[in-house]
Scaffold this motif. Sequence first.
Motif: not given
Length: 332
Positions: A28-32, A22-23, A292-293
């Motif tokens: 998430e990549i941009n946040r990290l 569901t992520l 991407l994963e």
Amino acid sequence: MNITFEKDLQAKGYIDEPIDPTLDIVAEINRLKKEKNAVILAHYYQESEIQDIADYIGDSLGLSQQAAKTDAEMIVFAGVHFMAETAKILSPSKKVLLPDLKAGCSLSDSCPPHLFAKFKEQYPDHLVITYVNCTAELKALSDIVCTSSNAVQIVQSLPEDQKIIFGPDKNLGEYVKKKTGRDLVLWNGACMVHEIFSQDRILDLRNQFPNAKFIAHPECEDHILAQADYVGSTSGMLKYTIEDPAQQFIVATESGILHQMQKSSPNKMFIPAPPNNVCACNDCPHMKLNTLEKLYNCLYYEQPEVDLAADVIQSARKPIERMLEISERFGL
Ligand code: 13P
Ligand code: SF4
């Protein structure tokens, strides 16, 4: 990191911890990236979705220049191993991550450093220029590194009577010989992706699309380059498709570049040049190991990391810096 995780990473070369379905991976990549002060550098041959999330997309020269000047603490290299190594050599204090450590390069593999060292011994008065597509150990045996964007200028910058060994790509070497009129001693290496284009199938396509321009990367064989309207690095090819008035282009390089070509010129048509086999694609299997994963896991766990011995960094740095200096002089 626990032992099972470490073993798994060593065996696979990448982290495949399950990701919550569901992520929103892109978010998430941009946040990290922000949280960890990381920069994502991607080569044009990466999957479109990786290119779209990168902070910088470029060819080998552009990526080295970015790696040298970034002030990010962490570099996530969406490319192949020799590219991440080059980033580490230029920014040794930074953490350099590669989503899949097994993303190698057939051209780099075609030139084992211990054999090249023996080859070099036969030409003691020659200067060694190596194409960036090689290991850090090979760069450490070189005087100047080059990329497909600057190989011609680097050779031209040397005195006429300077004897030169050029490796590992014999096709780029032959191209540079033609462009400069210099007699280079070549290592017999090649790239598996650029050696498979079919002259006959390209001719068929040209007959089918008579107004199309045919553009090719200098890693292609001489008989393919001889037919081309333009020969250049991936960034050179991209620029050509933007500036040239033609509406159709037959493109002889890895298919990942078509994503940026199509984005930059949405109304033009881009046709991948056909290879000599039944496969319809020109994908580099090494470049395409990154996903991407894996990129997300690599940023999250800060693994796998590319590291090099201090003495290799020190010896490989000088020829890369020489390349960057010469490129700057030529405005590249
Ligand atoms: P450039 O990035 O210099 O165009 O080279 C292409 C290539 O094969 C990279 O592996
Ligand atoms: Fe190496 Fe060829 Fe793949 Fe580039 S396209 S990374 S030269 S195998």
